[in-house]
Design a protein around this motif. Structure first.
Motif, PDB file in Angstrom:
ATOM      1  N   PRO A 442      32.930  56.991  60.662  1.00 52.06           N
ATOM      2  CA  PRO A 442      32.022  57.173  59.520  1.00 52.06           C
ATOM      3  C   PRO A 442      32.743  57.116  58.178  1.00 52.06           C
ATOM      4  O   PRO A 442      32.262  56.482  57.231  1.00 52.06           O
ATOM      5  N   GLU A 443      33.923  57.769  58.099  1.00 56.97           N
ATOM      6  CA  GLU A 443      34.672  57.751  56.848  1.00 56.97           C
ATOM      7  C   GLU A 443      35.226  56.358  56.541  1.00 56.97           C
ATOM      8  O   GLU A 443      35.245  55.918  55.380  1.00 56.97           O
ATOM      9  N   ALA A 444      35.659  55.645  57.605  1.00 56.94           N
ATOM     10  CA  ALA A 444      36.187  54.301  57.400  1.00 56.94           C
ATOM     11  C   ALA A 444      35.091  53.353  56.926  1.00 56.94           C
ATOM     12  O   ALA A 444      35.304  52.541  56.006  1.00 56.94           O
ATOM     13  N   LEU A 445      33.917  53.438  57.531  1.00 58.42           N
ATOM     14  CA  LEU A 445      32.797  52.597  57.105  1.00 58.42           C
ATOM     15  C   LEU A 445      32.394  52.911  55.663  1.00 58.42           C
ATOM     16  O   LEU A 445      32.132  52.007  54.859  1.00 58.42           O
ATOM     17  N   THR A 446      32.349  54.205  55.352  1.00 59.01           N
ATOM     18  CA  THR A 446      31.986  54.608  53.991  1.00 59.01           C
ATOM     19  C   THR A 446      32.989  54.073  52.979  1.00 59.01           C
ATOM     20  O   THR A 446      32.610  53.596  51.899  1.00 59.01           O
ATOM     21  N   GLY A 447      34.271  54.139  53.315  1.00 55.61           N
ATOM     22  CA  GLY A 447      35.289  53.595  52.429  1.00 55.61           C
ATOM     23  C   GLY A 447      35.130  52.098  52.226  1.00 55.61           C
ATOM     24  O   GLY A 447      35.323  51.581  51.117  1.00 55.61           O
ATOM     25  N   GLY A 448      34.751  51.393  53.294  1.00 58.35           N
ATOM     26  CA  GLY A 448      34.528  49.955  53.180  1.00 58.35           C
ATOM     27  C   GLY A 448      33.347  49.627  52.284  1.00 58.35           C
ATOM     28  O   GLY A 448      33.431  48.738  51.427  1.00 58.35           O
ATOM     29  N   PHE A 449      32.247  50.374  52.459  1.00 57.35           N
ATOM     30  CA  PHE A 449      31.079  50.134  51.617  1.00 57.35           C
ATOM     31  C   PHE A 449      31.368  50.504  50.167  1.00 57.35           C
ATOM     32  O   PHE A 449      30.840  49.874  49.240  1.00 57.35           O
ATOM     33  N   ALA A 450      32.195  51.523  49.958  1.00 56.60           N
ATOM     34  CA  ALA A 450      32.568  51.895  48.587  1.00 56.60           C
ATOM     35  C   ALA A 450      33.261  50.733  47.884  1.00 56.60           C
ATOM     36  O   ALA A 450      33.010  50.469  46.699  1.00 56.60           O
ATOM     37  N   TRP A 451      34.131  50.021  48.602  1.00 58.76           N
ATOM     38  CA  TRP A 451      34.789  48.855  48.005  1.00 58.76           C
ATOM     39  C   TRP A 451      33.786  47.757  47.680  1.00 58.76           C
ATOM     40  O   TRP A 451      33.924  47.051  46.677  1.00 58.76           O
ATOM     41  N   ALA A 452      32.779  47.598  48.554  1.00 56.58           N
ATOM     42  CA  ALA A 452      31.743  46.595  48.269  1.00 56.58           C
ATOM     43  C   ALA A 452      30.988  46.954  46.990  1.00 56.58           C
ATOM     44  O   ALA A 452      30.713  46.083  46.146  1.00 56.58           O
ATOM     45  N   PHE A 453      30.651  48.238  46.827  1.00 56.95           N
ATOM     46  CA  PHE A 453      29.937  48.666  45.619  1.00 56.95           C
ATOM     47  C   PHE A 453      30.806  48.505  44.377  1.00 56.95           C
ATOM     48  O   PHE A 453      30.329  48.090  43.315  1.00 56.95           O
ATOM     49  N   LEU A 454      32.099  48.817  44.510  1.00 57.06           N
ATOM     50  CA  LEU A 454      33.012  48.647  43.374  1.00 57.06           C
ATOM     51  C   LEU A 454      33.195  47.169  43.032  1.00 57.06           C
ATOM     52  O   LEU A 454      33.303  46.800  41.850  1.00 57.06           O
ATOM     53  N   GLY A 455      33.237  46.320  44.059  1.00 57.09           N
ATOM     54  CA  GLY A 455      33.322  44.888  43.805  1.00 57.09           C
ATOM     55  C   GLY A 455      32.097  44.369  43.074  1.00 57.09           C
ATOM     56  O   GLY A 455      32.203  43.542  42.155  1.00 57.09           O
ATOM     57  N   ALA A 456      30.922  44.856  43.465  1.00 58.10           N
ATOM     58  CA  ALA A 456      29.689  44.474  42.767  1.00 58.10           C
ATOM     59  C   ALA A 456      29.721  44.961  41.322  1.00 58.10           C
ATOM     60  O   ALA A 456      29.267  44.258  40.402  1.00 58.10           O
ATOM     61  N   ALA A 457      30.262  46.164  41.106  1.00 56.18           N
ATOM     62  CA  ALA A 457      30.388  46.689  39.738  1.00 56.18           C
ATOM     63  C   ALA A 457      31.312  45.808  38.907  1.00 56.18           C
ATOM     64  O   ALA A 457      31.050  45.547  37.721  1.00 56.18           O
ATOM     65  N   ALA A 458      32.392  45.313  39.526  1.00 58.53           N
ATOM     66  CA  ALA A 458      33.318  44.433  38.805  1.00 58.53           C
ATOM     67  C   ALA A 458      32.618  43.148  38.381  1.00 58.53           C
ATOM     68  O   ALA A 458      32.822  42.662  37.263  1.00 58.53           O
ATOM     69  N   LEU A 459      31.767  42.587  39.260  1.00 62.34           N
ATOM     70  CA  LEU A 459      31.021  41.382  38.899  1.00 62.34           C
ATOM     71  C   LEU A 459      30.107  41.644  37.708  1.00 62.34           C
ATOM     72  O   LEU A 459      30.000  40.820  36.792  1.00 62.34           O
ATOM     73  N   ALA A 460      29.431  42.791  37.718  1.00 65.21           N
ATOM     74  CA  ALA A 460      28.534  43.120  36.607  1.00 65.21           C
ATOM     75  C   ALA A 460      29.317  43.287  35.305  1.00 65.21           C
ATOM     76  O   ALA A 460      28.874  42.825  34.235  1.00 65.21           O
ATOM     77  N   LEU A 461      30.474  43.922  35.351  1.00 63.37           N
ATOM     78  CA  LEU A 461      31.280  44.116  34.148  1.00 63.37           C
ATOM     79  C   LEU A 461      31.829  42.786  33.626  1.00 63.37           C
ATOM     80  O   LEU A 461      31.866  42.548  32.410  1.00 63.37           O
ATOM     81  N   ILE A 462      32.251  41.913  34.533  1.00 67.89           N
ATOM     82  CA  ILE A 462      32.706  40.582  34.112  1.00 67.89           C
ATOM     83  C   ILE A 462      31.564  39.846  33.413  1.00 67.89           C
ATOM     84  O   ILE A 462      31.758  39.200  32.372  1.00 67.89           O
ATOM     85  N   GLY A 463      30.364  39.958  33.987  1.00 64.43           N
ATOM     86  CA  GLY A 463      29.203  39.336  33.362  1.00 64.43           C
ATOM     87  C   GLY A 463      28.951  39.872  31.964  1.00 64.43           C
ATOM     88  O   GLY A 463      28.659  39.106  31.031  1.00 64.43           O
ATOM     89  N   ALA A 464      29.061  41.198  31.802  1.00 68.66           N
ATOM     90  CA  ALA A 464      28.841  41.808  30.492  1.00 68.66           C
ATOM     91  C   ALA A 464      29.841  41.283  29.469  1.00 68.66           C
ATOM     92  O   ALA A 464      29.480  40.943  28.329  1.00 68.66           O
ATOM     93  N   ILE A 465      31.094  41.185  29.863  1.00 67.19           N
ATOM     94  CA  ILE A 465      32.132  40.713  28.941  1.00 67.19           C
ATOM     95  C   ILE A 465      31.901  39.253  28.558  1.00 67.19           C
ATOM     96  O   ILE A 465      31.968  38.873  27.379  1.00 67.19           O
ATOM     97  N   LEU A 466      31.623  38.417  29.562  1.00 68.00           N
ATOM     98  CA  LEU A 466      31.459  36.993  29.293  1.00 68.00           C
ATOM     99  C   LEU A 466      30.228  36.715  28.432  1.00 68.00           C
ATOM    100  O   LEU A 466      30.272  35.860  27.540  1.00 68.00           O
ATOM    101  N   VAL A 467      29.132  37.419  28.700  1.00 66.00           N
ATOM    102  CA  VAL A 467      27.930  37.236  27.873  1.00 66.00           C
ATOM    103  C   VAL A 467      28.205  37.657  26.440  1.00 66.00           C
ATOM    104  O   VAL A 467      27.834  36.973  25.486  1.00 66.00           O
ATOM    105  N   PHE A 468      28.883  38.777  26.267  1.00 64.43           N
ATOM    106  CA  PHE A 468      29.159  39.280  24.928  1.00 64.43           C
ATOM    107  C   PHE A 468      30.044  38.313  24.150  1.00 64.43           C
ATOM    108  O   PHE A 468      29.887  38.134  22.942  1.00 64.43           O
ATOM    109  N   VAL A 469      30.972  37.652  24.871  1.00 63.07           N
ATOM    110  CA  VAL A 469      31.921  36.752  24.208  1.00 63.07           C
ATOM    111  C   VAL A 469      31.316  35.381  23.952  1.00 63.07           C
ATOM    112  O   VAL A 469      31.533  34.779  22.887  1.00 63.07           O
ATOM    113  N   THR A 470      30.546  34.855  24.921  1.00 64.59           N
ATOM    114  CA  THR A 470      30.099  33.455  24.832  1.00 64.59           C
ATOM    115  C   THR A 470      28.776  33.267  24.105  1.00 64.59           C
ATOM    116  O   THR A 470      28.540  32.213  23.517  1.00 64.59           O
TER     117      THR A 470
END
Length: 496
Positions: A442-470
């Motif tokens: 359970p803890e290993a699966l939760t840790g894996g899903f946490a990385w997926a959520f953090l990866g999705a957050a990184a995509l959203a932040l990259i989008g925010a930066i690129l939109v603001f710049v371009t």
């Protein structure tokens, strides 16, 4: 002067008095398209058991829909510009409904996969034509902003509602019901469309760029196929590398062809519009973040928290509700702050909600650990879907409305395929690492899903930066333009 594709008699029945009802009809069709990409997920175990499909074939129930949908969107948008938006919309709805009925009647894997492929191809005709019709019906900037607010809400709700409706229908009526639900809605749309949607203008005689269409369709299909298979065969397998290399070669050939063709399928000049390029970039990253989010969240709730299908669906209601409420307020935010700042802020809030969600433990309580992040994600998604879509179709000529609409959907689909592949790989790698370090499952699966959520957050932040710049639109410039346009119209009105 820009030539309009809206016929002179279109405004009376479709584009004026009944256009909000027309929007409802178009949104219903779009809801089915978005919904069908996710509603089947929860029905897969029951479907696989009855049709005797193994895990590999079950994954193709999803892939068979995504491949033609993503691959044919650009061609579908251009066909709509060439032969008429209403005509292609109706053809897409009819094909989608018929294929849905066939999928529900399937008694073998081959039958089902064929029906799913026809569903995807029909959706590729339907989706860009529908969004193009929305932009035609609502020419006034203020009304268009409101209409696209509703449109963006429908897209977001469709993504979030798939798990809920899939669980309810499968539990209550069996797996065929997730396909049959499309049929009555499709019939309603077909009956209402001739009464509400504007007639198509006379078709232009320019020839279609079929070599370009073949190259980009095959390239996108190869790319999505390569990414969709990484979970099963890995990133460095011959299958993935060959398909990815073929995709790159075909897309490069497409770009070369479009730069030389007399009547290109996708005039490259459209990307000189910073709104179009920035909006598509944003929708690409939003698609990657949301597809990975909904997949990981659904599996986390069922595998780690042991929610059944019904409960997993119901717990996504707050997210969907927040999305709906916010989507209605986005047009006002755009008028006050501009599309650039509204979209940037929405993506930052989406990222914050995803980071918050990544902190949920393996024994999470919904009220304490999931409700807050769900609301933040819903608010961020509502703002991002609406303002991203509005940005991507801003300033596009009527004759390229289908193309711009196809680009938006293509960006979101390709982003979703890439995001799902990358975030799933991150999640599995983290889970395997934690299991190797001696963590309980359970803890290993939760840790894996946490990385997926953090990866999705990184995509959203990259989008925010690129939109603001371009995107260089001033924060309140759109509001000023709208107010000036309305003032001019009022001054031109004859006194009673």
């Amino acid at each position: 002067m820009r030539k309009s594709t809206v016929p002179s008699n279109a405004a009376a029945p479709g584009a004026a008095s009944h256009r909000w009802w027309a929007l409802l009809v178009l949104a219903l069709a779009q809801f089915l398209v978005v919904l069908d990409a996710s509603i089947v997920n929860i029905a897969l175990p029951a479907l696989g058991e009855e049709l005797r499909l193994n895990t590999n074939l079950l994954s193709w129930v999803i892939t068979a829909y995504v491949l033609p949908f993503g691959g044919l969107l650009l061609l579908g948008g251009r066909l709509a510009d060439r032969f008429g938006h209403r005509r292609l919309f109706l053809a897409g709805v009819a094909g989608f409904g018929a294929a849905s009925a066939a999928a529900g009647l399937a008694d073998s894997g081959a039958w089902l996969l064929t029906a799913r492929a026809v569903q995807g191809a029909s959706a590729a005709l339907l989706a860009p034509a529908a969004l193009a019709l929305v932009t035609r019906l609502f020419a006034n900037p203020r009304d268009r902003a409101r209409a696209l607010g509703i449109w963006g809400a429908v897209a977001g709700i469709g993504s979030a509602a798939g798990v809920l409706l899939g669980g309810v229908l499968t539990s209550s009526f069996g797996w065929p019901s997730v396909f049959y639900v499309n049929v009555p809605v499709g019939i309603l749309v077909i009956l209402a469309s001739p009464l509400l949607l504007p007639k198509d203008a006379a078709a232009e005689r320019a020839s279609l760029d079929m070599p370009g269409a073949a190259a980009v369709t095959a390239g996108i299909v190869s790319l999505v196929a390569a990414l969709s298979g990484t979970e099963r065969v890995g990133w460095t397998s011959p299958q993935t590398l060959i398909l990815a290399g073929l995709a790159v070669a075909l897309i490069v050939a497409f770009v070369i062809r479009e730069s030389r063709a007399a009547n290109p399928l996708m005039p490259l000049a459209i990307f000189r519009n910073k709104s179009v390029s920035g909006g598509n970039l944003a929708m690409f990253l939003i698609g990657g973040a949301t597809t990975g989010l909904f997949f990981a969240l659904s599996v986390y709730m069922q595998q780690v928290l042991h929610y059944d299908a019904m409960k997993a669906g119901l717990t996504q209601l707050p997210l969907a509700g927040a999305l709906v409420v916010v989507a209605g307020a986005v047009p006002a935010a755009v008028r006050a702050f501009g599309t650039r700042h509204t979209l940037t802020g929405s993506l930052v809030l989406l990222a914050a909600g995803l980071i918050w969600l990544s902190m949920a433990p393996s024994d999470a309580s919904f009220a304490a650990d999931l409700l807050g992040p769900s609301l933040a994600i819903g608010i961020g998604l509502g703002g991002a879907f609406v303002s991203g879509t509005e940005l991507a179709v801003h300033g596009v000529a009527d004759g390229e409305a289908g193309l711009a609409s196809g680009l938006v959907n293509t960006s979101q689909q390709i982003g979703g395929a890439i995001g799902l592949a990358v975030l799933t790989t991150l999640s599995l790698a983290r889970t395997d690492s934690l299991l190797g370090a001696g963590k309980a499952e359970p803890e290993a699966l939760t840790g894996g899903f946490a990385w997926a959520f953090l990866g999705a957050a990184a995509l959203a932040l990259i989008g925010a930066i690129l939109v603001f710049v371009t995107v260089r639109t001033k924060p309140s410039s759109q509001a000023v333009v709208i107010d000036q346009s309305i003032s001019k119209l009022k001054r031109r009105e004859p006194s009673a």
